[in-house]
Design an enzyme around this catalytic site. Structure first.
Site, mmCIF file in Angstrom:
data_model
loop_
_atom_site.group_PDB
_atom_site.id
_atom_site.type_symbol
_atom_site.label_atom_id
_atom_site.label_comp_id
_atom_site.label_asym_id
_atom_site.label_seq_id
_atom_site.Cartn_x
_atom_site.Cartn_y
_atom_site.Cartn_z
ATOM 1 N N ARG A 64 104.538 56.410 58.014
ATOM 2 C CA ARG A 64 103.508 56.289 56.975
ATOM 3 C C ARG A 64 102.370 57.293 57.163
ATOM 4 N NH1 ARG A 64 101.553 50.336 55.957
ATOM 5 N NH2 ARG A 64 103.749 50.126 55.493
ATOM 6 N N ARG A 90 105.586 53.120 47.729
ATOM 7 C CA ARG A 90 105.348 53.045 49.171
ATOM 8 C C ARG A 90 103.912 52.663 49.412
ATOM 9 N NH1 ARG A 90 106.998 57.738 53.456
ATOM 10 N NH2 ARG A 90 106.528 56.292 55.131
ATOM 11 N N LEU A 92 100.442 53.060 50.916
ATOM 12 C CA LEU A 92 99.762 54.259 51.412
ATOM 13 C C LEU A 92 98.914 53.922 52.627
ATOM 14 C CD1 LEU A 92 98.710 55.923 48.065
ATOM 15 C CD2 LEU A 92 100.059 57.036 49.868
ATOM 16 N N ASN A 106 96.021 53.989 39.979
ATOM 17 C CA ASN A 106 97.372 53.437 39.941
ATOM 18 C C ASN A 106 97.570 52.717 38.608
ATOM 19 O OD1 ASN A 106 99.937 52.477 40.988
ATOM 20 N ND2 ASN A 106 98.966 50.476 41.301
ATOM 21 N N HIS A 108 99.749 49.436 37.020
ATOM 22 C CA HIS A 108 100.514 48.253 37.426
ATOM 23 C C HIS A 108 100.910 47.470 36.171
ATOM 24 C CE1 HIS A 108 101.792 45.037 40.109
ATOM 25 N NE2 HIS A 108 101.194 44.179 39.307
ATOM 26 N N ASP A 144 97.450 46.650 44.992
ATOM 27 C CA ASP A 144 97.128 46.314 43.596
ATOM 28 C C ASP A 144 95.737 45.703 43.430
ATOM 29 O OD1 ASP A 144 99.583 47.339 42.743
ATOM 30 O OD2 ASP A 144 100.601 45.447 43.115
ATOM 31 N N ALA A 172 103.342 50.207 26.406
ATOM 32 C CA ALA A 172 101.872 50.176 26.470
ATOM 33 C C ALA A 172 101.362 51.035 27.622
ATOM 34 C CB ALA A 172 101.389 48.731 26.615
ATOM 35 N N GLU A 173 102.084 51.028 28.739
ATOM 36 C CA GLU A 173 101.682 51.862 29.887
ATOM 37 C C GLU A 173 101.591 53.333 29.485
ATOM 38 O OE1 GLU A 173 103.712 51.259 33.669
ATOM 39 O OE2 GLU A 173 104.508 49.380 32.930
HETATM 40 C C1 GRF Z 1 105.861 51.160 35.928
HETATM 41 O O1 GRF Z 1 106.107 49.913 35.325
HETATM 42 C C2 GRF Z 1 104.569 51.159 36.686
HETATM 43 O O2 GRF Z 1 103.585 50.371 36.109
HETATM 44 C C3 GRF Z 1 104.976 50.553 38.002
HETATM 45 O O3 GRF Z 1 106.243 51.096 38.264
HETATM 46 C C4 GRF Z 1 106.881 51.447 37.033
HETATM 47 C C5 GRF Z 1 107.213 52.889 37.118
HETATM 48 O O4 GRF Z 1 107.942 53.344 36.016
HETATM 49 N N1 GRF Z 1 103.991 50.822 39.025
HETATM 50 P P1 GRF Z 1 108.101 54.898 35.777
HETATM 51 O O5 GRF Z 1 108.666 55.489 37.064
HETATM 52 O O6 GRF Z 1 106.761 55.466 35.442
HETATM 53 O O7 GRF Z 1 109.083 55.026 34.651
#
Ligand code: GRF
Length: 220
Positions: A64, A90, A92, A106, A108, A144, A172-173
């Site tokens: 790590r 992973r 960090l 990040n 999530h 997280d 949505a992400e």
């Molecule tokens: C996403 O759902 C993200 O929120 C989570 O891992 C997933 C990664 O998807 N942390 P991708 O590799 O961006 O397609």
């Protein structure tokens, strides 16, 4: 306009990386990706960076601390001013997190602080929540956690399984992450303890209701 230099860390598919690449393909977007680091050589996301002409490296060291030192050196060399974790699986090293404090974000796939850790969509279904969503946050050493920059709410539907809910949240992400990075690049985020204020932000003027409310009242 000088664009903010962003380094992205992935472990897999890289669809959020792709959303950032697509956003940055607009010259008016205030950030550009200068380096992609994957900790897995087989991550499909690497090809996305290659296709977009973005410098990319695999750092797969099992230790790590060695991983963190190598990643830190590569990011500094690239001139990165912000590091975005995008499906980076992973944990960090805390030194890395401290070094990049307030410059490390990040995404999530849940409305944190609900459902941190692995399989958040599965956790949301098991908890029976009517809404879940996704969160972009500054990274702190505990998994997280950290000041929340932006969230998007996604309804859970009765027939959802993990794959269906994950796909709806992922869509949505792909909107949320480029928006959050833009806010950072525009210098509009202020961190006060565990909260973030956004300069010039106007809260959306909408009423949100529980979708089962509509069903419950349909017959009345
Ligand atoms: C996403 O759902 C993200 O929120 C989570 O891992 C997933 C990664 O998807 N942390 P991708 O590799 O961006 O397609």
């Amino acid at each position: 306009m000088a664009r903010l230099k962003v380094g992205v860390l992935i472990s897999g598919r890289g669809s959020n990386l792709q959303a950032l690449i697509d956003a940055a393909s607009d010259p008016a977007y205030p950030a550009e990706i200068v380096l992609l680091i994957s900790n897995r050589p087989e991550a499909p996301g690497i090809a996305r960076a290659a296709r977009a002409g973005i410098a990319h490296r695999t750092i797969a060291h099992p230790d790590r601390q060695v991983f963190a030192a190598d990643a830190d050196a590569a990011l500094r060399q690239s001139g990165a001013e912000l590091v975005a974790l995008a499906g980076f699986m992973r944990i960090l090293d805390t030194t890395f997190v401290d070094t990049w404090r307030d410059r490390l974000v990040n995404i999530h796939p849940a409305l944190l602080p609900a459902f941190p850790g692995l399989h958040p969509q599965r956790q949301a279904l098991a908890a029976g929540v009517r809404f879940s969503g996704c969160t972009v946050h500054f990274v702190r050493p505990e998994i997280d956690t950290g000041p929340i920059i932006a969230q998007a709410v996604v309804p859970v539907q009765a027939e959802d399984d993990e794959a269906r809910l994950s796909a709806r949240i992922l869509a949505a992400e792909h909107l949320l992450y480029p928006m959050a990075v833009r806010l950072f690049a525009e210098g509009r985020l202020r961190i006060h303890g565990n909260t973030v204020t956004i300069e010039g932000a106007i809260a959306p003027d909408i009423a949100v209701f529980n979708p089962s409310q509509a069903l419950a009242s349909a017959g009345s």
